[in-house]
Write a protein that holds these residues in place. Sequence first.
Motif, PDB file in Angstrom:
ATOM      1  N   VAL A  73      -2.726 -22.860  49.517  1.00 32.18           N
ATOM      2  CA  VAL A  73      -2.198 -21.489  49.507  1.00 32.18           C
ATOM      3  C   VAL A  73      -1.534 -21.210  48.160  1.00 32.18           C
ATOM      4  CG1 VAL A  73      -0.529 -19.909  50.549  1.00 32.18           C
ATOM      5  CG2 VAL A  73      -1.944 -21.367  52.018  1.00 32.18           C
ATOM      6  N   ALA A  74      -0.734 -22.145  47.673  1.00 32.09           N
ATOM      7  CA  ALA A  74      -0.065 -21.978  46.381  1.00 32.09           C
ATOM      8  C   ALA A  74      -1.088 -21.858  45.249  1.00 32.09           C
ATOM      9  CB  ALA A  74       0.887 -23.140  46.127  1.00 32.09           C
ATOM     10  N   SER A  75      -2.162 -22.616  45.342  1.00 30.68           N
ATOM     11  CA  SER A  75      -3.204 -22.568  44.325  1.00 30.68           C
ATOM     12  C   SER A  75      -3.873 -21.192  44.279  1.00 30.68           C
ATOM     13  CB  SER A  75      -4.247 -23.653  44.613  1.00 30.68           C
ATOM     14  OG  SER A  75      -5.332 -23.548  43.744  1.00 30.68           O
ATOM     15  N   VAL A  76      -4.135 -20.626  45.444  1.00 33.90           N
ATOM     16  CA  VAL A  76      -4.707 -19.276  45.493  1.00 33.90           C
ATOM     17  C   VAL A  76      -3.704 -18.264  44.927  1.00 33.90           C
ATOM     18  CG1 VAL A  76      -5.427 -17.415  47.055  1.00 33.90           C
ATOM     19  CG2 VAL A  76      -6.341 -19.720  47.342  1.00 33.90           C
ATOM     20  N   GLY A  77      -2.446 -18.421  45.269  1.00 31.68           N
ATOM     21  CA  GLY A  77      -1.416 -17.534  44.726  1.00 31.68           C
ATOM     22  C   GLY A  77      -1.359 -17.603  43.210  1.00 31.68           C
ATOM     23  N   GLU A  78      -1.468 -18.794  42.678  1.00 30.86           N
ATOM     24  CA  GLU A  78      -1.461 -18.980  41.230  1.00 30.86           C
ATOM     25  C   GLU A  78      -2.707 -18.352  40.601  1.00 30.86           C
ATOM     26  OE1 GLU A  78      -0.211 -19.950  37.494  1.00 30.86           O
ATOM     27  OE2 GLU A  78       0.947 -20.013  39.359  1.00 30.86           O
ATOM     28  N   ARG A  79      -3.831 -18.539  41.242  1.00 34.28           N
ATOM     29  CA  ARG A  79      -5.087 -17.967  40.746  1.00 34.28           C
ATOM     30  C   ARG A  79      -5.019 -16.434  40.703  1.00 34.28           C
ATOM     31  NH1 ARG A  79     -10.966 -19.303  43.457  1.00 34.28           N
ATOM     32  NH2 ARG A  79     -12.216 -18.087  42.008  1.00 34.28           N
ATOM     33  N   MET A  80      -4.298 -15.852  41.657  1.00 38.79           N
ATOM     34  CA  MET A  80      -4.193 -14.394  41.752  1.00 38.79           C
ATOM     35  C   MET A  80      -2.924 -13.855  41.089  1.00 38.79           C
ATOM     36  SD  MET A  80      -5.484 -13.815  45.675  1.00 38.79           S
ATOM     37  CE  MET A  80      -5.632 -12.028  45.497  1.00 38.79           C
ATOM     38  N   ARG A  81      -2.233 -14.697  40.367  1.00 36.59           N
ATOM     39  CA  ARG A  81      -0.921 -14.348  39.815  1.00 36.59           C
ATOM     40  C   ARG A  81      -0.928 -13.032  39.034  1.00 36.59           C
ATOM     41  NH1 ARG A  81       1.952 -17.744  35.243  1.00 36.59           N
ATOM     42  NH2 ARG A  81      -0.238 -18.260  35.026  1.00 36.59           N
ATOM     43  N   ALA A  82      -1.968 -12.749  38.295  1.00 37.20           N
ATOM     44  CA  ALA A  82      -2.019 -11.544  37.473  1.00 37.20           C
ATOM     45  C   ALA A  82      -2.085 -10.258  38.299  1.00 37.20           C
ATOM     46  CB  ALA A  82      -3.200 -11.603  36.514  1.00 37.20           C
ATOM     47  N   ASP A  83      -2.531 -10.352  39.548  1.00 33.48           N
ATOM     48  CA  ASP A  83      -2.607  -9.177  40.422  1.00 33.48           C
ATOM     49  C   ASP A  83      -1.256  -8.927  41.068  1.00 33.48           C
ATOM     50  OD1 ASP A  83      -5.205  -8.336  40.105  1.00 33.48           O
ATOM     51  OD2 ASP A  83      -5.980  -9.522  41.765  1.00 33.48           O
ATOM     52  N   HIS A  84      -0.796  -7.696  40.973  1.00 40.64           N
ATOM     53  CA  HIS A  84       0.469  -7.357  41.630  1.00 40.64           C
ATOM     54  C   HIS A  84       0.294  -7.248  43.138  1.00 40.64           C
ATOM     55  CE1 HIS A  84       2.563  -6.969  37.894  1.00 40.64           C
ATOM     56  NE2 HIS A  84       1.643  -6.139  37.444  1.00 40.64           N
ATOM     57  N   THR A  85      -0.912  -6.906  43.560  1.00 37.74           N
ATOM     58  CA  THR A  85      -1.206  -6.849  44.991  1.00 37.74           C
ATOM     59  C   THR A  85      -2.215  -7.944  45.301  1.00 37.74           C
ATOM     60  OG1 THR A  85      -2.948  -5.218  44.612  1.00 37.74           O
ATOM     61  CG2 THR A  85      -0.772  -4.372  45.194  1.00 37.74           C
ATOM     62  N   LYS A  86      -1.873  -8.751  46.261  1.00 37.80           N
ATOM     63  CA  LYS A  86      -2.763  -9.828  46.679  1.00 37.80           C
ATOM     64  C   LYS A  86      -3.357  -9.464  48.033  1.00 37.80           C
ATOM     65  CE  LYS A  86      -0.151 -12.465  43.683  1.00 37.80           C
ATOM     66  NZ  LYS A  86       0.586 -11.617  42.782  1.00 37.80           N
ATOM     67  N   ASN A  87      -4.574  -8.931  47.994  1.00 37.45           N
ATOM     68  CA  ASN A  87      -5.228  -8.477  49.213  1.00 37.45           C
ATOM     69  C   ASN A  87      -5.492  -9.637  50.154  1.00 37.45           C
ATOM     70  OD1 ASN A  87      -5.399  -5.713  48.596  1.00 37.45           O
ATOM     71  ND2 ASN A  87      -7.155  -6.084  47.279  1.00 37.45           N
ATOM     72  N   ARG A  88      -5.173  -9.416  51.408  1.00 35.24           N
ATOM     73  CA  ARG A  88      -5.328 -10.444  52.438  1.00 35.24           C
ATOM     74  C   ARG A  88      -6.786 -10.919  52.520  1.00 35.24           C
ATOM     75  NH1 ARG A  88      -1.911 -12.187  55.899  1.00 35.24           N
ATOM     76  NH2 ARG A  88      -0.497 -10.467  55.431  1.00 35.24           N
ATOM     77  N   VAL A  89      -7.723 -10.009  52.423  1.00 37.29           N
ATOM     78  CA  VAL A  89      -9.135 -10.381  52.511  1.00 37.29           C
ATOM     79  C   VAL A  89      -9.485 -11.348  51.382  1.00 37.29           C
ATOM     80  CG1 VAL A  89     -11.508  -9.523  52.358  1.00 37.29           C
ATOM     81  CG2 VAL A  89      -9.818  -8.282  53.727  1.00 37.29           C
ATOM     82  N   THR A  90      -9.019 -11.067  50.185  1.00 32.52           N
ATOM     83  CA  THR A  90      -9.307 -11.931  49.038  1.00 32.52           C
ATOM     84  C   THR A  90      -8.644 -13.287  49.212  1.00 32.52           C
ATOM     85  OG1 THR A  90      -9.474  -9.990  47.616  1.00 32.52           O
ATOM     86  CG2 THR A  90      -9.206 -12.127  46.527  1.00 32.52           C
ATOM     87  N   VAL A  91      -7.395 -13.293  49.623  1.00 30.19           N
ATOM     88  CA  VAL A  91      -6.675 -14.550  49.846  1.00 30.19           C
ATOM     89  C   VAL A  91      -7.413 -15.381  50.890  1.00 30.19           C
ATOM     90  CG1 VAL A  91      -4.536 -15.571  50.729  1.00 30.19           C
ATOM     91  CG2 VAL A  91      -4.435 -13.630  49.139  1.00 30.19           C
ATOM     92  N   TYR A  92      -7.777 -14.776  51.998  1.00 33.19           N
ATOM     93  CA  TYR A  92      -8.474 -15.501  53.057  1.00 33.19           C
ATOM     94  C   TYR A  92      -9.845 -15.991  52.578  1.00 33.19           C
ATOM     95  CZ  TYR A  92      -5.057 -14.122  56.662  1.00 33.19           C
ATOM     96  OH  TYR A  92      -3.930 -13.964  57.428  1.00 33.19           O
ATOM     97  N   TYR A  93     -10.552 -15.159  51.828  1.00 30.84           N
ATOM     98  CA  TYR A  93     -11.855 -15.569  51.308  1.00 30.84           C
ATOM     99  C   TYR A  93     -11.693 -16.803  50.419  1.00 30.84           C
ATOM    100  CZ  TYR A  93     -16.491 -15.557  49.276  1.00 30.84           C
ATOM    101  OH  TYR A  93     -17.750 -15.943  48.895  1.00 30.84           O
ATOM    102  N   LEU A  94     -10.759 -16.744  49.485  1.00 30.07           N
ATOM    103  CA  LEU A  94     -10.571 -17.862  48.557  1.00 30.07           C
ATOM    104  C   LEU A  94     -10.146 -19.135  49.288  1.00 30.07           C
ATOM    105  CD1 LEU A  94      -8.900 -15.965  45.570  1.00 30.07           C
ATOM    106  CD2 LEU A  94     -11.292 -16.736  45.762  1.00 30.07           C
ATOM    107  N   LEU A  95      -9.335 -18.999  50.317  1.00 33.78           N
ATOM    108  CA  LEU A  95      -8.925 -20.169  51.099  1.00 33.78           C
ATOM    109  C   LEU A  95     -10.102 -20.733  51.898  1.00 33.78           C
ATOM    110  CD1 LEU A  95      -5.405 -19.018  52.277  1.00 33.78           C
ATOM    111  CD2 LEU A  95      -5.915 -20.976  50.791  1.00 33.78           C
ATOM    112  N   ALA A  96     -10.862 -19.860  52.529  1.00 38.34           N
ATOM    113  CA  ALA A  96     -12.026 -20.317  53.292  1.00 38.34           C
ATOM    114  C   ALA A  96     -13.033 -20.981  52.359  1.00 38.34           C
ATOM    115  CB  ALA A  96     -12.666 -19.150  54.047  1.00 38.34           C
ATOM    116  N   GLU A  97     -13.197 -20.419  51.188  1.00 37.79           N
ATOM    117  CA  GLU A  97     -14.100 -20.998  50.193  1.00 37.79           C
ATOM    118  C   GLU A  97     -13.592 -22.380  49.759  1.00 37.79           C
ATOM    119  OE1 GLU A  97     -16.237 -19.061  46.430  1.00 37.79           O
ATOM    120  OE2 GLU A  97     -14.052 -19.167  46.204  1.00 37.79           O
ATOM    121  N   HIS A  98     -12.306 -22.489  49.498  1.00 38.12           N
ATOM    122  CA  HIS A  98     -11.696 -23.753  49.079  1.00 38.12           C
ATOM    123  C   HIS A  98     -11.967 -24.865  50.092  1.00 38.12           C
ATOM    124  CE1 HIS A  98      -8.621 -26.468  47.421  1.00 38.12           C
ATOM    125  NE2 HIS A  98      -8.264 -26.669  48.659  1.00 38.12           N
ATOM    126  N   PHE A  99     -11.868 -24.537  51.356  1.00 40.28           N
ATOM    127  CA  PHE A  99     -12.038 -25.538  52.410  1.00 40.28           C
ATOM    128  C   PHE A  99     -13.476 -25.609  52.944  1.00 40.28           C
ATOM    129  CE2 PHE A  99      -7.404 -24.948  52.591  1.00 40.28           C
ATOM    130  CZ  PHE A  99      -7.004 -26.286  52.507  1.00 40.28           C
TER     131      PHE A  99
END
Length: 106
Positions: A73-99
């Motif tokens: 989760v922290a890794s995805v947050g870091e990857r998206m750090r430049a975005d002021h809004t972290k869309n839930r769909v994107t966060v979930y996609y990146l996590l599902a992709e990671h695993f």
Amino acid sequence: MAQDWAVDVLKYNPNADRKAIGGIVHHCGIALRSRDASLVAFTDPDELKRVRDSFLKKKLGLTVPDSELDMAVASVGERMRADHTKNRVTVYYLLAEHFGKLAEFV
């Protein structure tokens, strides 16, 4: 709130699976209608715990230690750090992709 969630996901993975994105949108359902609920607040420990417990453990069925899930989760947050809004769909996609769990949504 009508939005093409794929646009945001494609910023992070230009080859993202649109069917998986659609499946994640379907999973999130009504939560995406509220701007606040459609975003993940990486500064809120309770929100991060909810992502870990509700999405990673419950939805994806992951049984690895919490520390490993928290690091992802922290890794995805870091990857998206430049975005002021972290869309839930994107966060979930990146996590599902990671695993390796995108197939859960196709």
